[in-house]
Design an enzyme around this catalytic site. Structure first.
Site, PDB file in Angstrom:
ATOM      1  N   GLU A 146       0.715  -5.365   5.672  1.00 20.57           N
ATOM      2  CA  GLU A 146      -0.584  -5.046   6.568  1.00 20.57           C
ATOM      3  C   GLU A 146      -0.708  -5.988   7.283  1.00 20.57           C
ATOM      4  O   GLU A 146      -0.845  -7.149   6.971  1.00 20.57           O
ATOM      5  CB  GLU A 146      -1.757  -4.656   5.657  1.00 20.57           C
ATOM      6  CG  GLU A 146      -2.704  -4.111   6.232  1.00 20.57           C
ATOM      7  CD  GLU A 146      -4.037  -3.657   5.584  1.00 20.57           C
ATOM      8  OE1 GLU A 146      -3.956  -3.999   4.504  1.00 20.57           O
ATOM      9  OE2 GLU A 146      -5.045  -3.295   6.328  1.00 20.57           O
ATOM     10  N   ARG A 151       3.195  -9.858  -9.298  1.00 20.38           N
ATOM     11  CA  ARG A 151       2.902 -10.548  -8.125  1.00 20.38           C
ATOM     12  C   ARG A 151       3.175 -12.014  -8.376  1.00 20.38           C
ATOM     13  O   ARG A 151       3.029 -12.496  -9.704  1.00 20.38           O
ATOM     14  CB  ARG A 151       1.743 -10.160  -7.461  1.00 20.38           C
ATOM     15  CG  ARG A 151       0.496 -10.830  -8.225  1.00 20.38           C
ATOM     16  CD  ARG A 151      -0.599 -10.444  -7.087  1.00 20.38           C
ATOM     17  NE  ARG A 151      -0.692  -9.288  -6.398  1.00 20.38           N
ATOM     18  CZ  ARG A 151      -0.956  -9.126  -5.217  1.00 20.38           C
ATOM     19  NH1 ARG A 151      -1.274 -10.292  -4.384  1.00 20.38           N
ATOM     20  NH2 ARG A 151      -0.919  -8.168  -4.456  1.00 20.38           N
ATOM     21  N   LYS A 171      -4.859 -12.810   1.385  1.00 20.61           N
ATOM     22  CA  LYS A 171      -5.058 -12.963   3.008  1.00 20.61           C
ATOM     23  C   LYS A 171      -6.333 -12.991   3.264  1.00 20.61           C
ATOM     24  O   LYS A 171      -6.976 -13.846   4.180  1.00 20.61           O
ATOM     25  CB  LYS A 171      -4.374 -11.800   3.856  1.00 20.61           C
ATOM     26  CG  LYS A 171      -3.018 -11.939   3.824  1.00 20.61           C
ATOM     27  CD  LYS A 171      -2.182 -10.825   4.632  1.00 20.61           C
ATOM     28  CE  LYS A 171      -2.102  -9.590   3.837  1.00 20.61           C
ATOM     29  NZ  LYS A 171      -1.553  -8.216   4.262  1.00 20.61           N
TER      30      LYS A 171
HETATM   31  P1  ATP Z   1      -3.223  -9.824  -0.181  1.00 22.11           P
HETATM   32  O1  ATP Z   1      -3.982  -9.686  -1.458  1.00 22.11           O
HETATM   33  O2  ATP Z   1      -2.597 -11.522  -0.152  1.00 22.11           O
HETATM   34  O3  ATP Z   1      -3.804  -9.585   1.228  1.00 22.11           O
HETATM   35  P2  ATP Z   1      -1.601  -7.328  -0.008  1.00 22.11           P
HETATM   36  O4  ATP Z   1      -0.776  -7.065  -0.998  1.00 22.11           O
HETATM   37  O5  ATP Z   1      -2.622  -6.767   0.369  1.00 22.11           O
HETATM   38  O6  ATP Z   1      -1.842  -9.115  -0.278  1.00 22.11           O
HETATM   39  P3  ATP Z   1       0.328  -6.506   1.941  1.00 22.11           P
HETATM   40  O7  ATP Z   1       0.400  -6.814   3.375  1.00 22.11           O
HETATM   41  O8  ATP Z   1      -0.008  -5.182   1.836  1.00 22.11           O
HETATM   42  O9  ATP Z   1      -0.665  -7.698   1.318  1.00 22.11           O
HETATM   43  O10 ATP Z   1       1.714  -6.791   1.038  1.00 22.11           O
HETATM   44  C1  ATP Z   1       3.003  -6.649   1.529  1.00 22.11           C
HETATM   45  C2  ATP Z   1       3.892  -6.518   0.475  1.00 22.11           C
HETATM   46  O11 ATP Z   1       4.167  -7.768  -0.180  1.00 22.11           O
HETATM   47  C3  ATP Z   1       3.423  -5.660  -0.454  1.00 22.11           C
HETATM   48  O12 ATP Z   1       4.459  -4.705  -0.980  1.00 22.11           O
HETATM   49  C4  ATP Z   1       2.784  -6.323  -1.906  1.00 22.11           C
HETATM   50  O13 ATP Z   1       3.032  -5.798  -2.790  1.00 22.11           O
HETATM   51  C5  ATP Z   1       3.837  -7.729  -1.568  1.00 22.11           C
HETATM   52  N1  ATP Z   1       2.809  -9.121  -2.181  1.00 22.11           N
HETATM   53  C6  ATP Z   1       1.814  -9.178  -1.674  1.00 22.11           C
HETATM   54  N2  ATP Z   1       1.189 -10.181  -2.399  1.00 22.11           N
HETATM   55  C7  ATP Z   1       2.362 -10.480  -3.288  1.00 22.11           C
HETATM   56  C8  ATP Z   1       2.428 -11.655  -4.216  1.00 22.11           C
HETATM   57  N3  ATP Z   1       1.413 -12.516  -4.478  1.00 22.11           N
HETATM   58  N4  ATP Z   1       3.751 -11.755  -4.771  1.00 22.11           N
HETATM   59  C9  ATP Z   1       4.537 -10.817  -4.703  1.00 22.11           C
HETATM   60  N5  ATP Z   1       4.388  -9.709  -3.642  1.00 22.11           N
HETATM   61  C10 ATP Z   1       3.448  -9.613  -3.007  1.00 22.11           C
HETATM   62 MG    MG Z   2      -2.718  -4.529   1.005  1.00 24.03          MG
END
Ligand code: ATP
Ligand code: MG
Length: 592
Positions: A37, A297, A307
């Site tokens: 995102e 994760r 983020k």
């Molecule tokens: P955050 O909670 O840090 O904002 P998010 O999951 O909302 O992370 P996205 O941009 O939606 O961030 O994530 C893009 C992809 O990266 C998704 O498939 C998510 O599952 C993966 N991802 C995010 N954080 C991790 C992590 N700590 N370890 C492995 N994969 C991750």
């Molecule tokens: Mg997300």
């Protein structure tokens, strides 16, 4: 340690599924996606997802899309799209760009080979130009199609327009209670949905909801919201839309539209999977449908990894931007000097499992030291200088001493370092009243200057307030390499630079950003920021460092590993400490 570039990845439960699907012919070719995102910069957790998705595509002759999951107009920006693409490009270049259709596929996990060959037929790579150029896909490009899918659900009586407020909707879902708008006619729903789209209603007044089961044990199936009203400008679609699809609706259908076979996401989406499947099944789409698989994760100690929290650090000025070298962002790590191969190697070695866990940041630091020990050029630099005068060395003389560039890599060659009467040494390498077993310089004591002579401290000069300002020493002029006394042993060896030849450099000494292993355990991570996470000093460096290159890594001998900062200019060098030579935190942890 091997790098993922030239060894097959170990298999894991997801790679096993992928191999099975090819073996049984369920899938003709593998298509994965990485769906960030664009509401912040990528962090090292995303590296795990990138390496998994691109890695599988790479190993199994498939393709991986980078798709902006851009369904929320109010939090997303083009700046983030650009930074995400720059980071992905940096991470995969020279490794998984094979799967962009430019080179043959990489090696599949050994578990799925016989005599080194895959135990099934690998499909030919069929990357599109968009993949080959690593151009992003946008979920928002599918808004028209998604809307058509929504209309189809309404026509089938599987979605309805609901006039409850967001709070009422949540409350009814929590209680498992059907709302008063659930049984509107298809005609009324179609009419209301098109008027929602036309902008007739204010934000928050209506939603489109799936009609599934308000008593479902899985709360995500209790008539989840599919569309909401948001009169906001979108970074990609401008003002075309005032209704926006929710993640659950947009994601599975974007996967379907792109022909994704294996949709890999983190464990928190496991409970969403029945909804993912329900939407695809309810639309009677031609098969095959994409499938979602979840993995744990990456969590790291001494780090916050969301983020939203990283944005707080940036917005509140607690760090100097998203690419501050203390940030766990990909851009921050890159700026600090961490290489893409270190990050790939790190996530490859921690593996893919279904169990939530916390990885010690020391494991990442070990991976950095391991690679840098092999590649870093050794250089002499003094961070906290104290002057040494060699009283028996001629004033106008300069010698060139031989120094190897990297004892781990004979191919790295050697260089000359100038030696003269006045030098700098590290102030910590001298003690006037040393403890027992102190083998560095002390009054009357001897020490070897790295690549040079053995010197003896004859006199300590101090200023009016008693601070040591200068050490007057004599050198054993027969003791340097090749001299008659070259084999004479003294216990300590210290680093130094010639004062007249030294070049100044700004050196930024970075350390961990947080002082405790789980800074956000109680939700107040900001109170655990390490006040000593950055110290800026001016160092005295051997002259060859004036030609330091951004793509190279340096070990300042006996101190730490460094990389040039982008702020560095010819004549105004700036080095970032990527990592100390030894893990000083492990010692701290033992003490407490
Ligand atoms: P955050 O909670 O840090 O904002 P998010 O999951 O909302 O992370 P996205 O941009 O939606 O961030 O994530 C893009 C992809 O990266 C998704 O498939 C998510 O599952 C993966 N991802 C995010 N954080 C991790 C992590 N700590 N370890 C492995 N994969 C991750
Ligand atoms: Mg997300």
């Amino acid at each position: 340690m091997t790098t993922p570039a030239n060894t097959p990845a170990p298999s894991d439960f997801i790679r096993d599924v992928v191999a099975d699907d090819l073996r049984t012919g369920k899938q003709k070719r593998i298509h994965t996606r990485f769906p960030p995102e664009p509401n912040g910069y990528l962090h090292i957790g995303h590296t795990k997802a990138i390496c998994l998705n691109f890695g599988i595509a790479h190993e199994f002759g498939g393709v991986c899309n980078v798709r902006m999951d851009d369904t929320n107009p109010t939090k997303e920006e083009m700046e983030y799209v650009d930074s995400i693409m720059a980071d992905v490009r940096w991470l995969i270049t020279g490794w998984a760009d094979e799967n962009l259709g430019l080179k043959p596929a990489g090696k599949i996990p050994e578990a799925h080979t016989v005599n080194g060959e895959p135990d099934f037929e690998l499909p030919p790579v069929t990357a599109t130009e968009k993949n080959a150029k690593l151009t992003p896909f946008f979920a928002s490009d599918y808004f028209d199609q998604l809307y058509e899918f929504a209309v189809r659900l309404v026509r089938k009586g599987l979605a309805y327009v609901c006039d409850m407020t967001p709070e009422e909707t949540d409350e009814y879902r929590r209680l498992g209670k059907e709302g008063p708008f659930r049984n509107r006619s298809v005609e009324e729903n179609l009419d209301l949905l098109s008027r929602m789209k036309a902008g007739e209603f204010p934000d928050g007044t209506r939603t489109l909801r799936a009609k599934i089961d308000m008593q479902a044990p899985n709360i995500w199936l209790r008539d989840p919201v599919l569309y909401r009203i948001r009169h906001a400008t979108h970074h990609h679609t401008g003002d075309k839309w005032c209704i926006y699809p929710m993640y659950d609706f947009a994601h599975c259908l974007s996967d379907y539209i792109e022909g994704i076979t294996h949709s890999l996401c983190t464990l928190e989406f496991e409970v969403h999977r029945p909804l993912y499947d329900w939407i695809l099944e309810s639309l009677d789409l031609p098969r095959p449908l994409p499938h979602q698989y979840e993995f744990a994760r990456l969590n790291l100690t001494y780090t916050v990894m969301s983020k939203r929290k990283l944005k707080q650090l940036v917005d509140e000025g607690l760090v100097n931007g998203w690419d501050d070298p203390r940030m766990p962002t990909v851009s921050g790590m890159r700026r600090r000097g961490v290489t893409a191969s270190v990050l790939r190697s790190f996530v490859y070695h921690i593996g893919i499992t279904k169990y939530p866990s916390m990885t010690d940041v020391a494991a990442l630091e070990h991976t950095i030291r391991d690679e840098f020990n092999r590649v870093a050029l050794r250089r002499l630099a003094v961070l906290h200088p104290i002057k040494v005068v060699i009283t028996n060395y001629p004033e106008d003389k300069t010698e060139e001493l031989d120094a190897v560039n990297n004892p781990e890599d004979p191919g790295a060659g050697a260089r000359k370092i100038p030696f003269s009467r006045e030098l700098y040494i590290e102030s910590a390498d001298f003690m006037e009243v040393p403890p027992p077993k102190y083998f560095r310089l002390k009054p009357g004591g001897e020490v070897r200057l790295k690549y040079g002579y053995i010197i003896k401290c004859d006199e300590v000069i101090k200023d009016a307030s008693g601070n040591v300002t200068e050490l007057r020493c004599t050198a054993d002029l027969d003791s340097k390499s090749g001299g008659p006394n070259s084999s004479r042993k003294v216990k300590g060896t210290i680093h130094w630079v010639s004062a007249a030849h030294a070049v100044d450099a700004e050196v930024r000494l970075y350390d961990r950003l947080f002082t405790v292993p789980e800074p956000d355990a109680d939700g107040n991570f900001k109170s655990f920021i390490n006040p000593n996470s950055l110290e800026v000093i001016t160092a005295k460096c051997e002259p060859s460092l004036a030609e330091a290159k951004p793509e190279l890594r340096y070990q300042f001998e006996r101190l730490a590993y460094f990389a040039l900062d982008p702020d560095s200019l010819p004549g105004a060098l700036v080095f970032n400490r990527t990592i100390t030579l030894r893990d000083t935190w492990a010692k701290e942890a033992k003490k407490t």
